[in-house]
Design a protein around this motif. Structure first.
Motif: not given
Length: 436
Positions: A371-377
């Motif tokens: 979910i945190v990595v999704e924010m980086s998108q």
């Protein structure tokens, strides 16, 4: 040399390579070679050979290219053409109307592609021209697509879950099941925001889009989506009930995708070869990164960097929530410069020792990281979804980032919810019968 100084040198070297634009895998291998050469007396060649073979020869890894191929096959069918027509009659009565197609369509395609960027490209090509022609607010349209396309990482079968599962030695099947409820939660949060926005700013949504169709007609319009939904249910159901391993479920998905493509008339030699080559290129790229990350992990083991970092975090005496807060900031900052898969493989060896020391469940942590990595998108300068939408719309990256900001905050809300209520992640895997 002092371990702290050696780790600082390696970190500076790594970020220099990454900022130079060199391939992530080459950067990881280069840092590993430098670290072993400068700070240890081991044979670099033998370590590289054994590490490369041990990483690439993993049976678990075979699920990765198969799921990627499944997504590539379905990407080339008429799914994207039929998606808007099939979903719009069901969503036209909600406040926000056809903007919800971006969210639900992304959730559907995420379950067959496993890729955030592919979801943004496919749904964007289909929905954005329709929404623009009907008079929907441009910022709301592109923002909702940028945010909802991140579901490609969370809704199974997710490529990044496979990468994390291999790196952290966590069951991929359990990770897939753990992503179902958080994925549904994000869909609800995104659709809830669209509803509230439409009620507060009714001029952003045209009135004339309301469709009054009988139930049977709606079912007919959605008929082309039913086979794909059945395929998704079959793949995930075989995992949930323990009938298949992730690799077997992936093979089932490929066979099913080929059959759907054949029955729909979309399967040709060109479609088959293009999907195979697309899956091969993506799989090789990810595999190369995994080898580089594994080699870097071995080097870090020799230099004691993960142990020192875990001891330093432990010396801070952070609470559970304090540790999660610091790690969230850490991953968000990394997301400004790296793509999601690179973040996972680059940080797993360093972060997991301290996570385990803090008593955090690695299954829960995998969903949290995704979910945190999704924010980086959807954060500049290296937000892949923003790059995709920039190519589709012509808007500059900062316009798109502002449009996606509400969905960045909703992703942050989801993180808070799973931190406070970890059962959102762990409950469903505990109910499932899963084969290794």
């Amino acid at each position: 040399m002092d371990p702290l100084l050696s780790s600082l040198i390696l970190i500076i070297f790594l970020f220099t390579l990454l900022l130079s634009g060199i391939w992530v895998a080459i950067a990881l291998l280069s840092v590993g070679i430098l670290g072993l050469s400068l700070f240890t007396s081991v044979s670099v060649g033998s370590i590289m050979a054994t590490t490369s073979w041990g990483t690439s020869a993993s049976w678990t890894l075979t699920a990765l290219p198969l799921f990627i191929w499944m997504g590539e096959i379905l990407f080339r069918t008429r799914l994207s053409q039929d998606l808007f027509k099939g979903l719009s009659p069901w969503l036209a009565y909600l406040p926000g109307r056809l903007v919800h197609v971006n969210i639900v369509g992304s959730a559907v395609f995420a379950a067959v592609s496993g890729s955030s960027a592919a979801t943004a490209a496919t749904i964007g090509k289909m929905s954005l021209p329709e929404l623009r022609s009907r008079g929907y607010n441009e910022r709301l349209s592109v923002g909702s697509l940028a945010g909802s396309a991140t579901l490609g990482f969370l809704i199974p079968p997710s490529i990044i879950f496979i990468v994390y599962g291999i790196s952290a030695e966590v069951s991929i099947a359990r990770l897939f099941i753990a992503g179902v409820i958080p994925g549904a939660l994000l869909v609800i949060l995104f659709m809830g925001y669209i509803i509230v926005h439409a009620l507060l700013y009714p001029d952003d949504v045209p009135e004339e889009d309301t469709q009054h169709l009988p139930f049977i007609e709606k079912v007919k319009l959605s008929g082309n989506l039913i086979p794909v939904m059945l395929l998704i249910a079959g793949v995930l159901g075989s995992l949930y009930n323990g009938f298949a391993t992730p690799t077997e479920a992936a093979a089932l998905g490929v066979v099913g995708a080929l059959l759907l493509s054949l029955l729909s008339g979309s399967l040709s030699w060109k479609t088959f070869s293009d999907s195979l080559m697309g899956a091969t290129k993506t799989s090789c790229m990810i595999g190369f990164i995994l080898v580089g990350a594994a080699f870097l992990t071995v080097m870090m083991g020799f230099t004691r960097i993960p142990i020192m970092l875990a001891e330093w975090i432990d010396s801070l005496s952070l609470s559970y929530y304090g540790l999660i807060f610091v790690l969230t900031l850490f991953f968000i900052v990394l997301g400004f410069f790296l793509d999601g898969i690179s973040i996972v493989v680059l940080t797993t060896s360093v972060i997991l020792p301290m996570v385990q020391q803090a008593g955090i469940d690695l299954l829960w942590f995998g969903v949290y990281v995704v979910i945190v990595v999704e924010m980086s998108q959807i954060t500049p300068p290296v937000g892949f979804n923003l790059f995709v939408l920039q190519g589709l719309t012509g808007h500059n990256i900062f316009y798109l980032a502002r449009a996606a900001l509400p969905f960045f905050l909703l992703l942050l809300t989801a993180i808070i919810l799973i931190v406070v209520y970890p059962e959102i992640v762990t409950w469903l895997p505990e109910q499932a019968t899963i084969r290794k």
